[in-house]
Design an enzyme around this catalytic site. Structure first.
Site, short mmCIF file in Angstrom:
data_model
loop_
_atom_site.label_atom_id
_atom_site.label_comp_id
_atom_site.label_asym_id
_atom_site.label_seq_id
_atom_site.Cartn_x
_atom_site.Cartn_y
_atom_site.Cartn_z
N THR A 1 0.81 -1.22 0.00
CA THR A 1 0.00 0.00 0.00
C THR A 1 0.84 1.26 0.00
OG1 THR A 1 -1.85 -1.09 1.12
CG2 THR A 1 -1.73 1.29 1.34
N SER B 1 2.07 -7.82 -0.27
CA SER B 1 2.73 -8.66 0.73
C SER B 1 2.14 -10.06 0.78
CB SER B 1 2.66 -8.00 2.11
OG SER B 1 1.33 -7.89 2.58
N THR C 1 1.27 -4.37 4.51
CA THR C 1 1.07 -4.67 5.93
C THR C 1 0.40 -6.02 6.18
OG1 THR C 1 -1.07 -3.53 5.96
CG2 THR C 1 0.89 -2.22 6.49
N ASP C 2 -0.18 -6.63 5.14
CA ASP C 2 -0.94 -7.86 5.38
C ASP C 2 -0.12 -8.95 6.05
OD1 ASP C 2 -3.26 -6.80 4.39
OD2 ASP C 2 -3.13 -7.76 2.44
#
Length: 325
Positions: A11, A53, A85-86
């Site tokens: 992101t 990710s 961030t996942d």
């Protein structure tokens, strides 16, 4: 001294969607140009692979750790990694298991992409660079810098799907903060020795699964999952409980491979000797399951796979979880 910056997409690097739904990506140079204050920190920018990710694999993170180590050997004061961030809580923990250097390796990302109002990527990148350059952040292993908080990779969790304050350490709290540009460390937990290097091919062939226990769970799902596994993590209720009919099945699996018991709650430790009913933590430990301690199920899975890929036997697995959990 220079800080090395490795960019992996996510992101933080999204620059909008073009024709056909293709997402355009910002380069490391684009990211640094958007962060006021970064000009004061010499950066060696290296664009690695612009992927979500969710598309990352262990091999890529191991290669990244090697490259980051080489940057430190060449004189970098620290290293920053930007990614989605996942999976950040897992990739940062995986890197922490291997990172042997005193220099900080700092992961960061963003929850709001640059096309939205109030993107958080520039501030997170600036904070991460300041942490990576700070002498106070040495000897803390891998860190996550987000929302002006500094977290240890082994404690941090993604706790919200959209909030810019998503990263937290429920069991320990942040190690420190970035305040008016200054890195303030409030606590310094002792580091664990890094795991020995593992063979990439053996790692790719090591199969570890995670089963989260749910209300009125179906034992057939566990039976279907088990064949061909080298290890299993069970995310149990509360302090480490499973339905009574799961207990014999898990004991049977633990007789032939390591089975680690974690809690699905998101914070707190699995217990060892408080409850005694069938399916309780005491019963499961007696059947051979390994106590995951404070490790959440996702980190437990990362650690177990790395241990098994490194050839750890059952006592070594139990000892490692006693140390890390």
């Amino acid at each position: 001294m220079t800080v090395a910056l490795f960019t992996l997409g996510g992101t933080i690097a999204m620059a909008g969607t073009g024709s056909g739904g293709v997402v355009s990506r910002l380069t490391g140079a684009d990211l640094t140009a958007a962060a006021p204050g970064l000009a004061d920190i010499p950066l060696d920018v290296r664009d690695v692979e612009a992927v979500p990710s969710a598309a990352l694999a262990y091999r890529q993170i191991l290669d990244l750790v090697d490259a980051a180590g080489a940057a430190v050997a060449d004189g970098a004061a620290g290293v920053v990694v930007t990614q989605g961030t996942d999976t950040l809580e897992e990739t940062a923990f995986l890197a922490d298991l291997l990172w042997p250097h005193p220099e900080p390796l700092v992961f960061t990302g963003a929850m709001r992409n640059p096309t939205l109002a109030g993107p958080d990527g520039p501030a997170n990148l600036l904070a991460a660079a300041r942490v990576a350059a700070a002498s106070a952040a040495r000897d803390l292993g891998v860190l996550v810098a987000f929302n002006d908080e500094i977290h240890a990779a082994r404690f941090v969790r993604k706790t919200h799907s959209t909030s810019t304050a998503t990263f937290a350490s429920p069991n320990a709290g942040p190690l420190g903060h970035v305040i008016e540009g200054a890195v303030r460390l409030l606590t310094r937990p002792p580091r664990h020795a890094p795991l020995p290097p593992v063979d990439r091919d053996r790692l790719a062939a090591t199969r570890v699964a995670l089963h989260t226990v749910t209300l009125d769970d179906d034992l057939a799902l566990l039976d279907a999952l088990a064949p061909g596994l080298d290890g299993l993590v069970v995310a149990g209720f509360g302090v480490g409980h499973v339905p009574p009919n799961f207990a014999p099945a898990l004991g049977g699996l633990a007789a032939r491979m390591p089975v680690v018991l974690a809690s699905r709650t998101g914070a707190g430790s699995v217990l060892q000797d408080t409850y005694g009913a069938v399916g309780s933590e005491t019963d499961l430990r007696r059947r051979g399951l390994v106590c995951g301690g404070l490790l959440d199920p996702y980190k437990a899975k990362v650690l177990l796979r790395m241990l098994l890929a490194g050839g750890a036997d059952r006592p070594a697995v139990a000892a490692a979880f006693a140390r890390h959990g």
